[in-house]
Structure formats: C-alpha cells, structure tokens
Design a protein around this motif. Structure first.
Motif, PDB file in Angstrom:
ATOM      1  N   ILE A  15       0.907  -1.247  -0.069  1.00 47.32           N
ATOM      2  CA  ILE A  15       0.000  -0.065   0.182  1.00 47.32           C
ATOM      3  C   ILE A  15       0.799   1.187  -0.120  1.00 47.32           C
ATOM      4  O   ILE A  15       0.706   2.199  -0.636  1.00 47.32           O
ATOM      5  CB  ILE A  15      -0.931  -0.127   1.100  1.00 47.32           C
ATOM      6  N   GLN A  16       1.908   1.285   0.904  1.00 45.34           N
ATOM      7  CA  GLN A  16       2.884   2.371   0.879  1.00 45.34           C
ATOM      8  C   GLN A  16       3.295   2.710  -0.677  1.00 45.34           C
ATOM      9  O   GLN A  16       3.791   3.706  -1.193  1.00 45.34           O
ATOM     10  CB  GLN A  16       3.974   2.219   1.915  1.00 45.34           C
ATOM     11  N   THR A  17       3.704   1.537  -1.362  1.00 44.82           N
ATOM     12  CA  THR A  17       4.354   1.692  -2.523  1.00 44.82           C
ATOM     13  C   THR A  17       3.275   2.235  -3.655  1.00 44.82           C
ATOM     14  O   THR A  17       3.647   3.024  -4.388  1.00 44.82           O
ATOM     15  CB  THR A  17       4.957   0.247  -3.108  1.00 44.82           C
ATOM     16  N   VAL A  18       2.022   1.710  -3.410  1.00 44.43           N
ATOM     17  CA  VAL A  18       1.156   2.220  -4.367  1.00 44.43           C
ATOM     18  C   VAL A  18       0.850   3.839  -4.011  1.00 44.43           C
ATOM     19  O   VAL A  18       0.839   4.646  -5.158  1.00 44.43           O
ATOM     20  CB  VAL A  18       0.139   1.394  -4.316  1.00 44.43           C
ATOM     21  N   VAL A  19       0.893   4.149  -3.110  1.00 39.40           N
ATOM     22  CA  VAL A  19       0.619   5.635  -2.655  1.00 39.40           C
ATOM     23  C   VAL A  19       1.763   6.539  -3.134  1.00 39.40           C
ATOM     24  O   VAL A  19       1.511   7.347  -3.752  1.00 39.40           O
ATOM     25  CB  VAL A  19       0.423   5.829  -1.121  1.00 39.40           C
ATOM     26  N   GLU A  20       3.057   5.748  -2.694  1.00 41.78           N
ATOM     27  CA  GLU A  20       4.364   6.594  -3.138  1.00 41.78           C
ATOM     28  C   GLU A  20       4.183   6.896  -4.755  1.00 41.78           C
ATOM     29  O   GLU A  20       4.517   7.830  -5.164  1.00 41.78           O
ATOM     30  CB  GLU A  20       5.233   6.093  -2.736  1.00 41.78           C
TER      31      GLU A  20
ATOM     32  N   GLU B  53       3.583  10.373  -7.094  1.00 38.47           N
ATOM     33  CA  GLU B  53       4.650  11.066  -7.937  1.00 38.47           C
ATOM     34  C   GLU B  53       4.108  11.081  -9.375  1.00 38.47           C
ATOM     35  O   GLU B  53       4.130  12.524  -9.786  1.00 38.47           O
ATOM     36  CB  GLU B  53       5.827   9.955  -8.058  1.00 38.47           C
ATOM     37  N   VAL B  54       3.018  10.467  -9.641  1.00 36.73           N
ATOM     38  CA  VAL B  54       2.302  10.480 -10.868  1.00 36.73           C
ATOM     39  C   VAL B  54       1.556  11.607 -10.965  1.00 36.73           C
ATOM     40  O   VAL B  54       1.489  12.393 -11.703  1.00 36.73           O
ATOM     41  CB  VAL B  54       1.684   9.230 -11.317  1.00 36.73           C
ATOM     42  N   LEU B  55       0.723  11.525 -10.022  1.00 36.17           N
ATOM     43  CA  LEU B  55      -0.212  12.579  -9.635  1.00 36.17           C
ATOM     44  C   LEU B  55       0.183  14.044  -9.485  1.00 36.17           C
ATOM     45  O   LEU B  55      -0.257  15.101 -10.011  1.00 36.17           O
ATOM     46  CB  LEU B  55      -1.591  12.525  -8.533  1.00 36.17           C
ATOM     47  N   LYS B  56       1.645  14.142  -8.958  1.00 35.63           N
ATOM     48  CA  LYS B  56       2.259  15.595  -8.904  1.00 35.63           C
ATOM     49  C   LYS B  56       2.479  15.965 -10.194  1.00 35.63           C
ATOM     50  O   LYS B  56       2.255  17.402 -10.436  1.00 35.63           O
ATOM     51  CB  LYS B  56       3.569  15.452  -7.963  1.00 35.63           C
TER      52      LYS B  56
ATOM     53  N   SER C 238      -0.633  15.658  -4.467  1.00 38.13           N
ATOM     54  CA  SER C 238       0.356  14.781  -3.746  1.00 38.13           C
ATOM     55  C   SER C 238      -0.718  13.941  -2.802  1.00 38.13           C
ATOM     56  O   SER C 238      -1.721  14.284  -2.250  1.00 38.13           O
ATOM     57  CB  SER C 238       1.326  15.380  -3.176  1.00 38.13           C
ATOM     58  N   LEU C 239      -0.003  12.850  -2.289  1.00 40.21           N
ATOM     59  CA  LEU C 239      -0.662  11.728  -1.427  1.00 40.21           C
ATOM     60  C   LEU C 239       0.063  11.794  -0.140  1.00 40.21           C
ATOM     61  O   LEU C 239       1.178  11.507  -0.399  1.00 40.21           O
ATOM     62  CB  LEU C 239      -1.081  10.565  -1.995  1.00 40.21           C
TER      63      LEU C 239
ATOM     64  N   LEU D  41      -5.906   1.857  -4.618  1.00 37.81           N
ATOM     65  CA  LEU D  41      -5.871   2.673  -6.068  1.00 37.81           C
ATOM     66  C   LEU D  41      -7.042   2.951  -6.312  1.00 37.81           C
ATOM     67  O   LEU D  41      -7.275   3.999  -6.881  1.00 37.81           O
ATOM     68  CB  LEU D  41      -4.951   1.953  -6.879  1.00 37.81           C
ATOM     69  N   GLU D  42      -8.081   2.103  -6.418  1.00 37.94           N
ATOM     70  CA  GLU D  42      -9.298   2.382  -6.849  1.00 37.94           C
ATOM     71  C   GLU D  42      -9.974   3.510  -6.049  1.00 37.94           C
ATOM     72  O   GLU D  42     -10.405   4.655  -6.813  1.00 37.94           O
ATOM     73  CB  GLU D  42     -10.425   1.309  -6.863  1.00 37.94           C
ATOM     74  N   ASP D  43      -9.739   3.558  -4.729  1.00 39.33           N
ATOM     75  CA  ASP D  43     -10.532   4.523  -4.099  1.00 39.33           C
ATOM     76  C   ASP D  43      -9.857   5.963  -4.024  1.00 39.33           C
ATOM     77  O   ASP D  43     -10.505   7.044  -4.226  1.00 39.33           O
ATOM     78  CB  ASP D  43     -10.306   4.230  -2.557  1.00 39.33           C
ATOM     79  N   ILE D  44      -8.488   5.889  -4.302  1.00 43.85           N
ATOM     80  CA  ILE D  44      -7.765   7.222  -4.445  1.00 43.85           C
ATOM     81  C   ILE D  44      -8.137   7.745  -5.878  1.00 43.85           C
ATOM     82  O   ILE D  44      -8.469   9.059  -5.722  1.00 43.85           O
ATOM     83  CB  ILE D  44      -6.169   6.898  -4.253  1.00 43.85           C
ATOM     84  N   MET D  45      -8.097   7.015  -6.673  1.00 43.14           N
ATOM     85  CA  MET D  45      -8.519   7.460  -8.194  1.00 43.14           C
ATOM     86  C   MET D  45      -9.898   8.077  -8.312  1.00 43.14           C
ATOM     87  O   MET D  45      -9.983   9.166  -8.957  1.00 43.14           O
ATOM     88  CB  MET D  45      -8.210   6.600  -9.232  1.00 43.14           C
ATOM     89  N   ALA D  46     -10.935   7.440  -7.659  1.00 42.70           N
ATOM     90  CA  ALA D  46     -12.176   7.944  -7.433  1.00 42.70           C
ATOM     91  C   ALA D  46     -12.133   9.503  -6.855  1.00 42.70           C
ATOM     92  O   ALA D  46     -12.757  10.258  -7.508  1.00 42.70           O
ATOM     93  CB  ALA D  46     -12.986   6.941  -6.758  1.00 42.70           C
ATOM     94  N   HIS D  47     -11.456   9.564  -5.826  1.00 41.12           N
ATOM     95  CA  HIS D  47     -11.405  10.758  -5.069  1.00 41.12           C
ATOM     96  C   HIS D  47     -10.663  11.869  -5.759  1.00 41.12           C
ATOM     97  O   HIS D  47     -10.944  13.060  -5.666  1.00 41.12           O
ATOM     98  CB  HIS D  47     -10.744  10.649  -3.637  1.00 41.12           C
ATOM     99  N   VAL D  48      -9.620  11.514  -6.621  1.00 39.95           N
ATOM    100  CA  VAL D  48      -8.861  12.346  -7.243  1.00 39.95           C
ATOM    101  C   VAL D  48      -9.924  13.039  -8.548  1.00 39.95           C
ATOM    102  O   VAL D  48      -9.785  13.906  -8.730  1.00 39.95           O
ATOM    103  CB  VAL D  48      -7.484  11.629  -7.957  1.00 39.95           C
TER     104      VAL D  48
END
Length: 74
Positions: A10-15, A19-22, A28-29, A62-69
């Motif tokens: 999970i930490q790896t996914v978020v990190e 970087e991609v979202l920045k 940033s997350l 990943l799914e939850d974060i992208m929905a919020h983004v």
C-alpha cells in the motif's frame, strides 16, 4: 488490519501514484497508517480530501484514491 507485506504494498502504491499525480495534476498523497487514510493535497500542500482505505487491498486503495482524485478535478 493489514499484514506487514500488505502495508508495504500500500505504501508503494501511494508513493508511486503520488509521484504521477504531482506531475499530471499537482496533487500529492500522504498515507496515514494509524488512521488508515490517504490524504490528497494540492500543489501548496493544502487539504483537498481524505480517503478511508481501511480493509482495502492495495488494488482497492488505488481504486479509492483515483475516484477521489477524479471527483476533486471536476
């Protein structure tokens, strides 16, 4: 609660996603293991949203974060 291996995933996914979202959207997350959340911040580190990731797999995170983004970009 997650196993140590799941936490690392999970930490790896978020990190990596951070970087991609920045680059693509200035977001940033920040992963908070204690609260089981990921916080979305704008380019000046101001709060945008918080994602509850309790009991999610790394794919679910990943799914939850992208929905919020996507919701925050509308």
């Amino acid at each position: 609660m997650w196993s140590d291996a799941e936490i690392k995933d999970i930490q790896t996914v978020v990190e990596h996603l951070s970087e991609v979202l920045k680059i693509t959207s200035g977001i940033s997350l920040r992963f908070n293991l204690e609260k089981e959340t990921v916080t979305l911040l704008n380019g000046t580190n101001q709060f945008l949203d918080e994602v509850n990731i309790a009991d999610d797999s790394s794919y679910g995170v990943l799914e939850d974060i992208m929905a919020h983004v996507l919701r925050n970009q509308e």
